[in-house]
Design a protein around this motif. Structure first.
Motif, short mmCIF file in Angstrom:
data_model
loop_
_atom_site.label_atom_id
_atom_site.label_comp_id
_atom_site.label_asym_id
_atom_site.label_seq_id
_atom_site.Cartn_x
_atom_site.Cartn_y
_atom_site.Cartn_z
N VAL A 159 -41.93 -17.65 -5.40
CA VAL A 159 -41.98 -18.07 -3.99
C VAL A 159 -41.11 -19.30 -3.77
O VAL A 159 -40.39 -19.39 -2.77
N LEU A 160 -41.17 -20.27 -4.70
CA LEU A 160 -40.37 -21.49 -4.58
C LEU A 160 -39.11 -21.38 -5.44
O LEU A 160 -38.78 -22.26 -6.23
N ASP A 161 -38.41 -20.27 -5.26
CA ASP A 161 -37.12 -20.06 -5.95
C ASP A 161 -36.06 -20.88 -5.22
O ASP A 161 -35.64 -20.54 -4.12
N MET A 162 -35.64 -21.97 -5.84
CA MET A 162 -34.78 -22.93 -5.13
C MET A 162 -33.41 -22.34 -4.80
O MET A 162 -32.84 -22.67 -3.76
N ASP A 163 -32.88 -21.48 -5.65
CA ASP A 163 -31.60 -20.85 -5.33
C ASP A 163 -31.72 -19.98 -4.09
O ASP A 163 -30.85 -20.00 -3.20
N LEU A 164 -32.80 -19.20 -4.02
CA LEU A 164 -33.03 -18.35 -2.85
C LEU A 164 -33.27 -19.18 -1.60
O LEU A 164 -32.76 -18.85 -0.51
N ILE A 165 -34.03 -20.26 -1.74
CA ILE A 165 -34.31 -21.13 -0.59
C ILE A 165 -33.02 -21.76 -0.07
O ILE A 165 -32.81 -21.88 1.15
N ARG A 166 -32.13 -22.17 -0.96
CA ARG A 166 -30.85 -22.75 -0.51
C ARG A 166 -30.00 -21.72 0.23
O ARG A 166 -29.35 -22.05 1.23
N GLN A 167 -30.01 -20.49 -0.25
CA GLN A 167 -29.27 -19.44 0.45
C GLN A 167 -29.86 -19.19 1.84
O GLN A 167 -29.12 -19.02 2.82
#
Length: 342
Positions: A159-167
């Motif tokens: 859920v807190l996947d930082m790469d996905l959140i940045r995208q």
């Protein structure tokens, strides 16, 4: 002639008496050596250090070595407090209301939260600082997990996947409110029962996103204190079992890094010992060499005398000893007394 005949007999009798006295004296000193181990060791160390001149100049230490020794001493004091104080707990620092440190902290925090709110109110929103907060929250939540909680760890990382959140932030598709609510739910699973009410308030009164993050970090700080105190309680029995060995080893490590770290403590103990020695010397002269060992002041007596000296200490002219008396007793005196009691 008759007198001459008796002299050898008298001499022989004296020699036998002398041999008997020597034997008894040897046995007495051997017995004293066994039963007064700590006193001999303490006195031997004092005598050798007191009489032998310095053979080498003082060793210079670097700033890094000094700081490392300070950290070791701080850890030693903390470990000692955990061992002897069953009620010891770590608490959040409560800064004085009008102190400079509190004012600086409040100003810095206000600037940060105002900056975060300004970024989120932009069109389109800017998530630079929000992503840093999410990354920090993720690390804290993972640190709360036990080694076997693989499923929850995997779920948090997904859920807190930082790469996905940045995208998502780059495409303005980031659901920051949804992430904040998920974080609060996870906190409810990980917190101690005493924090359930705090987490419940976060769920019931979310407010704006900045207020949510403020509340999240406030409760996370409380949870970190709970985790630290739980760890202390878990480690206390093990520390108590190995306290003597740990404190002596750590103390020896500090002395090796900074040989002059106990100059004032050494002088304090030496003064206490010298204060006791005159009263002991009269006993030594009266009782003879066979009683020398038993007449020496015990380590506990020397330490108690040192404590009494602290009550009348001239703080303006003399520097206090560097070492806490409890640590000193545990590191140097108690092991020897334990051996003696056995």
């Amino acid at each position: 002639m008759p007198l001459n005949d008796k002299r050898p007999s008298t001499s022989s009798s004296e020699e036998q008496s002398s041999d008997t006295e020597s034997s008894e004296r040897s046995d007495s000193m051997t017995s004293a050596s066994d039963s007064d181990y700590s006193r001999q060791s303490f006195n031997s160390d004092y005598s050798s250090k007191h009489s032998s001149p310095a053979s080498s100049p003082p060793k210079m230490i670097t700033f890094d070595e000094l700081m490392a020794s300070a950290r070791d001493l701080s850890n030693l004091s903390l470990a000692h407090e955990i061992i002897v104080n069953g009620q010891f707990q770590v608490e959040q620092p409560d800064l004085p209301q009008n102190s400079l440190e509190r004012r600086v902290k409040e100003i810095v925090h206000k600037v940060f939260w105002d900056r975060l709110e300004a970024e989120l109110n932009e069109d389109p929103p800017e998530y630079k600082h929000a992503i840093k907060l999410l990354e920090e929250i993720k690390e804290i939540l993972v640190s709360f997990l036990s080694p076997g909680a693989n499923r929850l760890r995997t779920l948090i990382c997904e859920v807190l996947d930082m790469d996905l959140i940045r995208q998502q932030a780059d495409k303005d598709a980031m659901d920051i409110h949804g992430l904040a609510n998920y974080i609060i739910n996870v906190m409810g699973k990980l917190c101690a029962p005493v924090r359930d009410e705090e987490v419940k308030k976060l769920k019931e009164n979310p407010g704006n996103i900045v207020s949510m993050f403020k509340g999240i970090f406030r409760v996370l700080d409380l949870m970190k204190m709970d985790m630290v105190n739980y760890t202390i309680q878990s480690l206390r029995p093990q520390l108590q079992r190995h306290s003597v060995e740990y404190e002596r080893a750590k103390f020896q490590s500090i002395l090796e890094k900074t040989p002059s770290a106990l100059d004032h403590t050494t002088e304090w103990i030496k003064e206490s010992l010298e204060e006791l020695m005159p009263s002991q010397s009269c006993t030594n002269d009266a009782s003879g060499p066979a009683k020398n060992m038993k007449a020496l002041p015990s380590p506990i007596l020397v330490l108690n005398t040192g404590y009494l000296k602290l009550l009348n200490w001239d703080y303006e002219k003399k520097i206090l000893p560097e070492v806490n008396g409890n640590i000193l007793y545990g590191c140097f005196f108690k092991p020897k007394l334990d051996v003696e009691s056995k």
